[in-house]
Structure formats: structure tokens, C-alpha cells
Motif scaffolding. Structure first.
Motif, PDB file in Angstrom:
ATOM      1  N   ASP A 174       7.546   8.409  -4.353  1.00 47.60           N
ATOM      2  CA  ASP A 174       7.816   7.084  -4.908  1.00 47.60           C
ATOM      3  C   ASP A 174       7.618   7.080  -6.416  1.00 47.60           C
ATOM      4  OD1 ASP A 174       8.303   5.579  -2.512  1.00 47.60           O
ATOM      5  OD2 ASP A 174       6.156   5.618  -2.092  1.00 47.60           O
ATOM      6  N   ASP A 175       8.146   6.045  -7.053  1.00 41.85           N
ATOM      7  CA  ASP A 175       7.774   5.809  -8.441  1.00 41.85           C
ATOM      8  C   ASP A 175       6.412   5.110  -8.432  1.00 41.85           C
ATOM      9  OD1 ASP A 175       8.346   3.168  -7.713  1.00 41.85           O
ATOM     10  OD2 ASP A 175      10.091   3.002  -9.002  1.00 41.85           O
ATOM     11  N   ARG A 176       5.788   4.978  -9.578  1.00 36.32           N
ATOM     12  CA  ARG A 176       4.431   4.426  -9.655  1.00 36.32           C
ATOM     13  C   ARG A 176       4.339   3.016  -9.063  1.00 36.32           C
ATOM     14  NH1 ARG A 176      -0.974   5.453  -9.858  1.00 36.32           N
ATOM     15  NH2 ARG A 176      -0.995   6.766 -11.667  1.00 36.32           N
ATOM     16  N   PRO A 177       5.255   2.076  -9.400  1.00 31.90           N
ATOM     17  CA  PRO A 177       5.143   0.725  -8.828  1.00 31.90           C
ATOM     18  C   PRO A 177       5.245   0.706  -7.292  1.00 31.90           C
ATOM     19  CG  PRO A 177       6.561   0.678 -10.750  1.00 31.90           C
ATOM     20  CD  PRO A 177       6.309   2.123 -10.429  1.00 31.90           C
ATOM     21  N   ALA A 178       6.112   1.520  -6.730  1.00 31.50           N
ATOM     22  CA  ALA A 178       6.252   1.561  -5.269  1.00 31.50           C
ATOM     23  C   ALA A 178       4.990   2.141  -4.624  1.00 31.50           C
ATOM     24  CB  ALA A 178       7.474   2.382  -4.880  1.00 31.50           C
ATOM     25  N   ALA A 179       4.407   3.151  -5.240  1.00 30.94           N
ATOM     26  CA  ALA A 179       3.174   3.732  -4.712  1.00 30.94           C
ATOM     27  C   ALA A 179       2.036   2.713  -4.771  1.00 30.94           C
ATOM     28  CB  ALA A 179       2.813   4.993  -5.487  1.00 30.94           C
ATOM     29  N   GLU A 180       1.973   1.937  -5.847  1.00 29.23           N
ATOM     30  CA  GLU A 180       0.931   0.916  -5.960  1.00 29.23           C
ATOM     31  C   GLU A 180       1.111  -0.185  -4.925  1.00 29.23           C
ATOM     32  OE1 GLU A 180       1.264  -0.125 -10.081  1.00 29.23           O
ATOM     33  OE2 GLU A 180      -0.046   1.536 -10.697  1.00 29.23           O
ATOM     34  N   ARG A 181       2.352  -0.562  -4.620  1.00 29.37           N
ATOM     35  CA  ARG A 181       2.610  -1.552  -3.555  1.00 29.37           C
ATOM     36  C   ARG A 181       2.141  -1.008  -2.211  1.00 29.37           C
ATOM     37  NH1 ARG A 181       7.352  -2.357  -6.332  1.00 29.37           N
ATOM     38  NH2 ARG A 181       8.485  -0.955  -4.975  1.00 29.37           N
ATOM     39  N   ARG A 182       2.470   0.239  -1.948  1.00 29.79           N
ATOM     40  CA  ARG A 182       2.077   0.859  -0.679  1.00 29.79           C
ATOM     41  C   ARG A 182       0.551   0.941  -0.577  1.00 29.79           C
ATOM     42  NH1 ARG A 182       2.376   1.021   4.356  1.00 29.79           N
ATOM     43  NH2 ARG A 182       2.214   3.039   5.348  1.00 29.79           N
ATOM     44  N   GLN A 183      -0.104   1.249  -1.685  1.00 33.14           N
ATOM     45  CA  GLN A 183      -1.556   1.305  -1.709  1.00 33.14           C
ATOM     46  C   GLN A 183      -2.153  -0.050  -1.315  1.00 33.14           C
ATOM     47  OE1 GLN A 183      -3.388   1.706  -5.601  1.00 33.14           O
ATOM     48  NE2 GLN A 183      -4.960   3.050  -4.745  1.00 33.14           N
ATOM     49  N   ARG A 184      -1.637  -1.124  -1.890  1.00 35.04           N
ATOM     50  CA  ARG A 184      -2.130  -2.472  -1.546  1.00 35.04           C
ATOM     51  C   ARG A 184      -1.907  -2.783  -0.072  1.00 35.04           C
ATOM     52  NH1 ARG A 184       0.173  -3.548  -6.560  1.00 35.04           N
ATOM     53  NH2 ARG A 184       2.054  -4.396  -5.605  1.00 35.04           N
ATOM     54  N   GLU A 185      -0.720  -2.440   0.443  1.00 37.56           N
ATOM     55  CA  GLU A 185      -0.419  -2.688   1.858  1.00 37.56           C
ATOM     56  C   GLU A 185      -1.389  -1.945   2.769  1.00 37.56           C
ATOM     57  OE1 GLU A 185       3.582  -1.290   2.139  1.00 37.56           O
ATOM     58  OE2 GLU A 185       4.434  -3.063   1.182  1.00 37.56           O
ATOM     59  N   LEU A 186      -1.677  -0.698   2.428  1.00 37.45           N
ATOM     60  CA  LEU A 186      -2.575   0.106   3.255  1.00 37.45           C
ATOM     61  C   LEU A 186      -3.993  -0.452   3.249  1.00 37.45           C
ATOM     62  CD1 LEU A 186      -1.185   3.590   2.293  1.00 37.45           C
ATOM     63  CD2 LEU A 186      -1.233   2.642   4.609  1.00 37.45           C
ATOM     64  N   VAL A 187      -4.474  -0.858   2.087  1.00 36.64           N
ATOM     65  CA  VAL A 187      -5.819  -1.442   1.996  1.00 36.64           C
ATOM     66  C   VAL A 187      -5.883  -2.716   2.831  1.00 36.64           C
ATOM     67  CG1 VAL A 187      -7.448  -2.549   0.420  1.00 36.64           C
ATOM     68  CG2 VAL A 187      -6.378  -0.372  -0.217  1.00 36.64           C
ATOM     69  N   GLN A 188      -4.850  -3.554   2.747  1.00 38.61           N
ATOM     70  CA  GLN A 188      -4.823  -4.790   3.525  1.00 38.61           C
ATOM     71  C   GLN A 188      -4.792  -4.524   5.024  1.00 38.61           C
ATOM     72  OE1 GLN A 188      -1.481  -6.925   1.913  1.00 38.61           O
ATOM     73  NE2 GLN A 188      -2.652  -7.685   0.165  1.00 38.61           N
ATOM     74  N   SER A 189      -4.227  -3.391   5.424  1.00 40.77           N
ATOM     75  CA  SER A 189      -4.149  -3.069   6.850  1.00 40.77           C
ATOM     76  C   SER A 189      -5.409  -2.391   7.369  1.00 40.77           C
ATOM     77  CB  SER A 189      -2.930  -2.186   7.132  1.00 40.77           C
ATOM     78  OG  SER A 189      -3.155  -0.873   6.647  1.00 40.77           O
TER      79      SER A 189
END
Length: 52
Positions: A23-38
């Protein structure tokens, strides 16, 4: 020419996982937030390089 991209690594239910996509950096950061929330733990973004 080397391309820089990012992957995400995390732990869920005691198992370490790594994203399959680059991923690019913004997409990786979105995925990181989603994973933490899950409920994932030890969520980290790391840089990868690959050749074109």
C-alpha cells in the motif's frame, strides 16, 4: 527502479499476520486504524521496496 510501499503487521487471536498487499502510506495508516479498532494488537506499518 525500486518502488517504496508499505505493509502492515499485527497480532490477532495470538497469531502474527502480515498484509498481502503493498500500500501507499495513507492506505497503510487506514488499515492500521481498522485493525486497532477490531482488537488487533502490536499493529505496525513497515516499509518495503520492490522492483518494477
Amino acid at each position: 527502479m525500486a518502488m517504496v510501499s508499505f505493509k502492515v503487521r499485527w497480532v490477532l487471536d495470538g497469531q502474527e499476520k502480515t498484509s498481502a498487499v503493498h500500500d501507499d502510506r495513507p492506505a497503510a495508516e487506514r488499515r492500521q486504524r481498522e485493525l486497532v479498532q477490531s482488537g488487533a494488537t502490536a499493529v505496525e506499518i513497515f516499509e518495503t521496496t520492490h522492483r518494477r
